[in-house]
Design an enzyme around this catalytic site. Structure first.
Site, PDB file in Angstrom:
ATOM      1  N   ASN A 317      62.400  53.862  62.962  1.00 17.85           N
ATOM      2  CA  ASN A 317      62.558  54.865  61.907  1.00 17.85           C
ATOM      3  C   ASN A 317      61.951  54.419  60.584  1.00 17.85           C
ATOM      4  O   ASN A 317      62.152  55.065  59.553  1.00 17.85           O
ATOM      5  CB  ASN A 317      64.042  55.197  61.715  1.00 17.85           C
ATOM      6  N   HIS A 319      62.667  51.940  58.629  1.00 19.63           N
ATOM      7  CA  HIS A 319      63.489  51.326  57.589  1.00 19.63           C
ATOM      8  C   HIS A 319      64.036  50.006  58.114  1.00 19.63           C
ATOM      9  O   HIS A 319      64.085  49.768  59.328  1.00 19.63           O
ATOM     10  CB  HIS A 319      64.607  52.265  57.091  1.00 19.63           C
ATOM     11  N   CYS A 354      65.797  50.015  51.769  1.00 21.99           N
ATOM     12  CA  CYS A 354      64.665  49.412  51.047  1.00 21.99           C
ATOM     13  C   CYS A 354      63.409  49.574  51.892  1.00 21.99           C
ATOM     14  O   CYS A 354      63.476  49.685  53.114  1.00 21.99           O
ATOM     15  CB  CYS A 354      64.926  47.944  50.728  1.00 21.99           C
TER      16      CYS A 354
END
Length: 420
Positions: A317, A319, A354
């Site tokens: 995904n 991330h 992040c």
């Protein structure tokens, strides 16, 4: 041609006297010179005797080639001639072929004995697990994991990352076994249509005992509702041989739009997919309602800067994997704590994600104890904060540590029975 010559060597063909003269004429006019070989005389003659095989001359590329097979003869002095070249004496050396076959069979037998070898401790190397299975009325997913040598740390026990990866793996396999896995990472088909993904918001983990190399752990996981727009997932990790509870974990998950990166409500189509698998049960870990404090550099006693995600830290995904955040949080834990204590529990709140280009820093402060006198200290509590270097919060955390090798018998957990 070879087949014809071989056949003529083993099955001589006799011809009538009338036809032998005509064939002798052909032999005399052919391309092969058989000088010195005389036709067979009458029985009363004491001359040289010759036995020959007569056959139709073969052709190669349209050219007639005359061949003959001579079994043997004696010259006038009575000396024997060398044996002629036949099909049999031109075969390869059978002894070398038999030796090669024997070598192959011996190597195969040795390999089979190695595969059939039984270890002194069968529980050490047997790998009795697959992708897991659904148990307890189709609501609980169970999977076994063997602790590998590369999954243990300096204390000869499984690392925190290993145990957390087991939890994540069973969560994904649970979705797959239930038929809810779409094209995304743990997303259902309806979630994929709407570009939705699951993200963890809060997690509590209690480590009662750490497994060691060779142990086989059994991980059970199930899901329940959490409020209007959340889902709770619980895990219970135990020793597959003794049933002793090793780890208990409870987490809350929410939905996020993969394109906008914003949180989303659970659509009714998605709710219809997941609700049949919900268990009506209490969390396996009692919720710690204490507020997680926000640290800043003035409060933090230990700071670790310059943390950056690597490409391998990203999941499908795009991330950073939540297990990686735990490793970054522990980067700033003081070395004396790591040397004398082991992690017994942790509570984490995930504030935001992040990116791959982010630069982070990890902050830790030790509560209720002095780091300089940890040898005589019992349990220790630490406060943590993982944030971007520009100040945005990523994860808040609280950890508790107990002295190493202390026998800790926490509350024995069990798979909860579904409430009425």
């Amino acid at each position: 041609m070879v087949a014809t010559a071989a056949t003529s060597s083993f099955f001589p063909v006799t011809s009538s006297p009338d036809s032998s003269d005509s064939k002798n004429k052909k032999l005399g006019s052919g391309s092969t010179n058989l000088g010195g070989i005389k036709p067979k005389p009458s029985a009363s003659s004491g001359s040289l005797q010759v036995k020959a095989n007569a056959q139709a001359p073969p052709k190669i590329n349209g050219t007639t080639v005359v061949t003959s097979s001579v079994e043997g003869f004696k010259n006038e002095d009575g000396a024997g001639s060398p044996h002629p070249r036949t099909f049999i004496n031109q075969l390869p050396d059978w002894s070398m072929l038999l030796a090669a076959i024997t070598t192959i069979f011996l190597a195969a037998e040795k390999q089979w004995m190695m595969l059939d070898w039984k270890p002194r401790r069968p529980d050490m190397l047997i790998d009795p697990f697959g992708i897991g299975r659904i148990v307890q009325d189709g609501l609980v997913f169970r999977q076994n994991f063997s602790i590998r040598s590369y999954e243990i740390g300096a204390d000869r026990t499984a690392s925190i990352e290993t145990l957390m990866n087991h939890l994540q793996e069973t969560a994904i396999n649970h979705c797959k076994s239930a038929g809810l896995l779409g094209e995304g990472f743990g997303a259902t088909p309806e979630m994929c249509k709407k570009n939705l993904i699951w993200v963890v918001a809060r997690m509590q983990v209690v480590f009662d005992r750490y497994p060691t190399w060779g142990d086989v752990v059994q991980v059970d996981t199930w899901v329940s509702a959490s409020g209007k727009n959340g889902m709770r997932r619980d895990w219970l990790v135990s020793d597959s041989k003794t049933g002793e509870v090793l780890t208990r974990a409870s987490s809350v998950w929410v939905m996020m739009n993969k394109l906008t990166r914003r949180l989303s409500k659970i659509p009714e189509e998605v709710r219809g997919e997941i609700e049949p698998f919900f268990m009506n049960s209490d969390p396996v870990v009692a919720e710690d309602s204490r507020k997680l404090v926000k640290l800043d550099k003035s409060m933090a006693e230990h700071v670790r800067k310059g943390l950056t995600p690597r490409w391998s830290d990203l999941d499908v995904n795009q991330h950073v994997n939540n297990v990686k955040y735990i490793g970054w949080i522990l980067e700033s834990a003081p070395l004396p704590v790591l040397e004398t204590h082991e992690l017994s529990s942790m509570t984490l709140e995930y504030r935001r994600e992040c990116g791959r280009e982010s630069k982070l820093q990890s902050l830790t402060t030790v509560s209720d104890s002095s780091v300089g006198d940890l040898v005589n200290v019992g349990e220790i509590e630490c406060q943590h904060l993982l944030q971007l270097e520009e100040g945005s919060e990523i994860v808040r955390g609280r950890t508790q540590w107990r002295p190493k090798y202390a026998k800790s018998f926490g509350n024995v957990g069990q798979i909860p029975a579904e409430s009425a």
